[in-house]
Design an enzyme around this catalytic site. Sequence first.
Site, short mmCIF file in Angstrom:
data_model
loop_
_atom_site.label_atom_id
_atom_site.label_comp_id
_atom_site.label_asym_id
_atom_site.label_seq_id
_atom_site.Cartn_x
_atom_site.Cartn_y
_atom_site.Cartn_z
N GLY A 108 -43.55 20.96 59.10
CA GLY A 108 -44.21 21.23 60.58
C GLY A 108 -45.51 20.62 60.50
O GLY A 108 -46.56 21.17 61.00
N LEU A 109 -45.96 19.59 59.97
CA LEU A 109 -47.04 18.83 59.93
C LEU A 109 -47.19 17.76 61.27
O LEU A 109 -47.80 16.73 60.88
CB LEU A 109 -47.54 18.11 58.36
CG LEU A 109 -47.52 19.41 57.56
CD1 LEU A 109 -47.92 18.64 55.93
CD2 LEU A 109 -48.59 20.11 57.91
N GLY A 110 -46.35 18.08 62.22
CA GLY A 110 -46.55 17.23 63.44
C GLY A 110 -45.89 16.18 63.76
O GLY A 110 -46.42 14.99 64.04
N SER A 111 -44.57 16.07 63.41
CA SER A 111 -43.88 14.67 63.59
C SER A 111 -43.39 14.54 64.91
O SER A 111 -43.14 13.20 65.72
CB SER A 111 -42.49 14.66 62.92
OG SER A 111 -41.86 15.57 63.03
N SER A 112 -43.51 15.33 65.97
CA SER A 112 -43.38 15.25 67.46
C SER A 112 -44.47 14.50 68.24
O SER A 112 -44.11 13.61 68.58
CB SER A 112 -43.01 16.53 68.04
OG SER A 112 -42.21 17.31 67.42
N ALA A 114 -46.67 12.55 66.44
CA ALA A 114 -46.71 11.11 65.63
C ALA A 114 -45.58 10.36 66.39
O ALA A 114 -45.98 9.12 66.39
CB ALA A 114 -46.55 11.47 63.94
N ASP A 156 -52.59 17.77 68.03
CA ASP A 156 -51.99 17.07 67.57
C ASP A 156 -51.57 15.58 67.88
O ASP A 156 -51.95 14.49 66.87
CB ASP A 156 -50.47 17.63 67.07
CG ASP A 156 -50.00 18.12 68.55
OD1 ASP A 156 -50.54 17.86 69.60
OD2 ASP A 156 -48.82 18.41 68.52
#
Length: 330
Positions: A108-112, A114, A156
Amino acid sequence: MTSATASAPGKLMLFGEHAAVYGHPCLVTAVDFRTRVLVRRSEDKSVVLRIPSRPEPFVLTVDELQGANSFPGEIRFLATAIKKFWGHAGETFGMEVRTQSDLAHSFGLGSSSAVTVAAIKALSEASHHPLDLDLVFRLSYETVREAQTGLASGFDVAAATFGGTLYYVAETRLVQPLDIQELPLVIGYSGRKANTVEYVKQVRTLSQTHPQLAGGIMRHIASIVAKAKVGLERQDWAQVGLLMDLNQADLQALGVSTHELDSLIYAARTNGALGAKLSGAGGGDCIIALVDGETRTPVEKAIAQCGVAGAQVVSPGLGAEGVRLDQWRE
Ligand code: MEV
């Protein structure tokens, strides 16, 4: 160049989640779990999207993608970014797009965000249509808002675009880089993936049914963020730790912490962390704990052994570089 690869980092919210959705400031750092996007323009009028979770590509015509109002979850951000870029560039074109990511999506560290930012950058390079970072940010933020039905502060996207550690104000889109040499954090994954949209909606419902109470909590979080910014810049760790605990209390009041997150937080605190809080929307994903040279190892051990299934320490580099042109890795 008719093909280009760009990569963007993931994010870790330090202070101010949920209040950020209502325009308040927050503090975020970019993490070096990167997402890469390769765009190869083609002469035909098809768009081929290859993503790691699917053996077969998604294939659409340019007209189908252009005319669609919604996309399957796995390609929603990518397809919306392509549409957004076409609209900005004033042309449509066929292409093959491939994505690849380090571990951001697993924790859940922000791939969408990125994938969106890296896609916009790769599309612009492959089309000889250079964009400065502010424009990459704007187009990416509009993409994320559309793909996520408007409930996104854009913190993000700011981290993925500009990198580093940022003070971000959603209301004014202020992005202020902070000069922070060190962020002595332990990141603990709670073993469960969070559904950000669900928790953002839950807090919105609370804000609608109890506007004064929820508004008071949001303003309290905003004043914590203001103090935390100063604390981080001065590396006043005792102050930063206290503020993390206070911010966590507000997030509990908003109802987004869970038994698992609380267990990791208490394991960290009782083993010497100066402060600990959840990071992100809540409901799962990660906690952050502030440590020093002596407490890092006991805190890491306590998180791994706290009895929560799947709990583990993750250790990406923090303050990572923002979006950049990159190499595709076969
Ligand atoms: C989610 O990681 C953080 C939230 O504040 C949502 C957002 O700011 O877009 C809950």
